[in-house]
Design a protein around this motif. Structure first.
Motif, short mmCIF file in Angstrom:
data_model
loop_
_atom_site.label_atom_id
_atom_site.label_comp_id
_atom_site.label_asym_id
_atom_site.label_seq_id
_atom_site.Cartn_x
_atom_site.Cartn_y
_atom_site.Cartn_z
N ALA A 158 39.94 45.94 37.30
CA ALA A 158 38.91 45.97 36.26
C ALA A 158 37.96 44.77 36.32
CB ALA A 158 39.55 46.04 34.89
N SER A 159 38.34 43.74 37.06
CA SER A 159 37.51 42.54 37.15
C SER A 159 37.78 41.84 38.47
CB SER A 159 37.83 41.59 35.99
OG SER A 159 39.15 41.09 36.10
N HIS A 160 36.90 40.91 38.78
CA HIS A 160 37.09 40.12 39.99
C HIS A 160 38.38 39.31 39.89
CE1 HIS A 160 36.48 36.39 42.44
NE2 HIS A 160 36.17 37.30 43.34
N GLU A 161 38.65 38.77 38.72
CA GLU A 161 39.88 37.99 38.53
C GLU A 161 41.12 38.84 38.78
OE1 GLU A 161 37.35 38.10 36.44
OE2 GLU A 161 36.52 36.09 36.79
N GLU A 162 41.12 40.08 38.31
CA GLU A 162 42.27 40.95 38.52
C GLU A 162 42.43 41.28 40.00
OE1 GLU A 162 43.90 45.38 37.20
OE2 GLU A 162 42.38 44.36 35.97
N LEU A 163 41.33 41.53 40.69
CA LEU A 163 41.40 41.81 42.12
C LEU A 163 41.98 40.63 42.89
CD1 LEU A 163 40.69 43.48 44.68
CD2 LEU A 163 38.41 42.40 44.61
N VAL A 164 41.49 39.43 42.59
CA VAL A 164 41.96 38.24 43.28
C VAL A 164 43.44 38.02 43.02
CG1 VAL A 164 41.80 35.72 43.32
CG2 VAL A 164 39.71 37.10 43.38
N ARG A 165 43.88 38.26 41.81
CA ARG A 165 45.30 38.08 41.48
C ARG A 165 46.16 39.09 42.24
NH1 ARG A 165 47.56 34.88 37.53
NH2 ARG A 165 49.56 35.51 36.62
N MET A 166 45.69 40.32 42.34
CA MET A 166 46.41 41.34 43.11
C MET A 166 46.57 40.90 44.56
SD MET A 166 44.49 44.73 41.58
CE MET A 166 44.80 45.67 43.08
N VAL A 167 45.49 40.38 45.13
CA VAL A 167 45.51 39.94 46.53
C VAL A 167 46.44 38.75 46.70
CG1 VAL A 167 44.12 39.01 48.41
CG2 VAL A 167 43.20 40.85 46.98
N ALA A 168 46.35 37.80 45.77
CA ALA A 168 47.17 36.60 45.86
C ALA A 168 48.66 36.93 45.79
CB ALA A 168 46.80 35.63 44.74
N ILE A 169 49.03 37.84 44.89
CA ILE A 169 50.43 38.24 44.78
C ILE A 169 50.89 38.95 46.04
CG2 ILE A 169 52.02 39.77 43.55
CD1 ILE A 169 50.49 39.08 40.98
N SER A 170 50.02 39.78 46.61
CA SER A 170 50.36 40.47 47.86
C SER A 170 50.61 39.46 48.98
CB SER A 170 49.23 41.42 48.25
OG SER A 170 49.43 41.95 49.54
N ILE A 171 49.76 38.46 49.09
CA ILE A 171 49.93 37.44 50.12
C ILE A 171 51.22 36.68 49.90
CG2 ILE A 171 49.00 35.29 51.06
CD1 ILE A 171 46.19 36.37 50.30
N ASP A 172 51.46 36.27 48.68
CA ASP A 172 52.66 35.50 48.38
C ASP A 172 53.93 36.29 48.69
OD1 ASP A 172 53.80 33.03 47.21
OD2 ASP A 172 54.55 34.38 45.66
N THR A 173 53.90 37.58 48.43
CA THR A 173 55.06 38.42 48.73
C THR A 173 55.29 38.48 50.25
OG1 THR A 173 54.69 39.77 46.76
CG2 THR A 173 56.03 40.74 48.50
N ASP A 174 54.21 38.61 51.01
CA ASP A 174 54.34 38.65 52.47
C ASP A 174 54.87 37.32 53.01
OD1 ASP A 174 53.43 41.21 52.49
OD2 ASP A 174 51.45 40.76 53.32
N VAL A 175 54.40 36.22 52.46
CA VAL A 175 54.87 34.91 52.91
C VAL A 175 56.34 34.73 52.58
CG1 VAL A 175 54.57 32.41 52.71
CG2 VAL A 175 52.57 33.90 52.68
N ALA A 176 56.75 35.24 51.42
CA ALA A 176 58.16 35.17 51.04
C ALA A 176 59.03 35.89 52.07
CB ALA A 176 58.37 35.78 49.65
N GLU A 177 58.57 37.04 52.55
CA GLU A 177 59.32 37.76 53.58
C GLU A 177 59.36 36.95 54.88
OE1 GLU A 177 57.59 41.59 54.05
OE2 GLU A 177 58.17 42.29 52.05
#
Length: 249
Positions: free
Chosen positions: A58-77
């Motif tokens: 719904a917003s740029h902030e929400e998009l960025v947060r989605m991307v950041a969480i995705s990256i962090d999850t991949d790094v955790a793996e």
């Protein structure tokens, strides 16, 4: 035996999840290639209209947060894989391997590290289904304590305000089975994490002499500084060799 037909709601959920994944993937590609992410650019990349994209972010902030969480999850793996490359009965080696892998990812992916650094916080713990980097490092530190039983500060020896926080902390860690008398372990965790993340941040953004970064002097010194509080002084000769070999890769 026949399989029940997929319900309309289940199909919609699967479609929504698939589209969300495409949006995040496109945003990450733009981040790496252009150094920034915008709703307009992502919509154009996917051939979507802006209103259609707003149904997923719904917003740029929400998009960025989605991307950041995705990256962090991949790094955790990724750091989990590095830790698992060490013997299961060597929590010190597992923690070192994870730290080296985290550093290497950060140095190789400055844009992604920056996005995660500025957008993933402790509030994200409840937003993700998979453990992030903070959860992985917390679990590794708890493994380390189980073996070495290094001293834990008693809450009564800490400042009253800090002790109150540690009784009910906001921390990316599974505290199940950690009684109040052991909550000083969370303080050790917070301090160790701040040193690792702080050191890597200085290296990534080149806020110190780049030769120190290239030769990993600060990173190796940070780990040495953590040896005493984590009960690893006697392990240092072995761990120095491990760090050297891991960095050489």
């Amino acid at each position: 035996m026949t399989t029940a037909p997929t319900s309309a709601s289940s199909t919609r959920a699967q479609t929504h999840a698939a589209t969300t994944a495409r949006i995040v993937a496109a945003a990450r590609t733009l981040l790496v290639n252009r150094g920034e992410v915008t709703l307009r650019a992502v919509a154009r990349e996917l051939g979507m209209t802006a209103p259609a994209l707003y149904r997923y972010a719904a917003s740029h902030e929400e998009l960025v947060r989605m991307v950041a969480i995705s990256i962090d999850t991949d790094v955790a793996e990724r750091i989990t894989g590095a830790a698992d490359g060490q013997p299961a009965d060597d929590p010190a080696g597992r923690l070192i391997a994870a730290a080296v892998e985290f550093r290497q990812w950060a140095l190789d992916n400055r844009e992604e590290f920056s996005l995660v650094f500025t957008n993933v916080d402790v509030d994200c713990v409840d937003e993700v289904s998979s453990p992030g980097t903070g959860m992985i490092f917390s679990a590794l530190l708890f493994e380390l304590w189980e073996k070495y039983r290094f001293p834990i500060p008693a809450l009564t020896d800490l400042e009253p305000g800090l002790a109150t926080i540690l009784r009910d902390p906001q921390v990316p860690a599974d505290l199940t089975g950690v009684p109040e008398e052991m909550r000083g372990l969370v303080w050790i965790l917070e301090r160790a994490w701040s040193r690792l993340y702080g050191t890597v941040t200085l290296e990534v953004f080149r806020h110190i002499d780049p030769r120190i970064v290239d030769e990993a002097h600060l990173f190796r010194a940070m780990i040495e500084d953590q040896a005493a509080p984590l009960g690893l002084v006697d392990e240092l000769p072995r761990l120095r060799t491990l760090i050297r070999d891991l960095l050489a890769r």
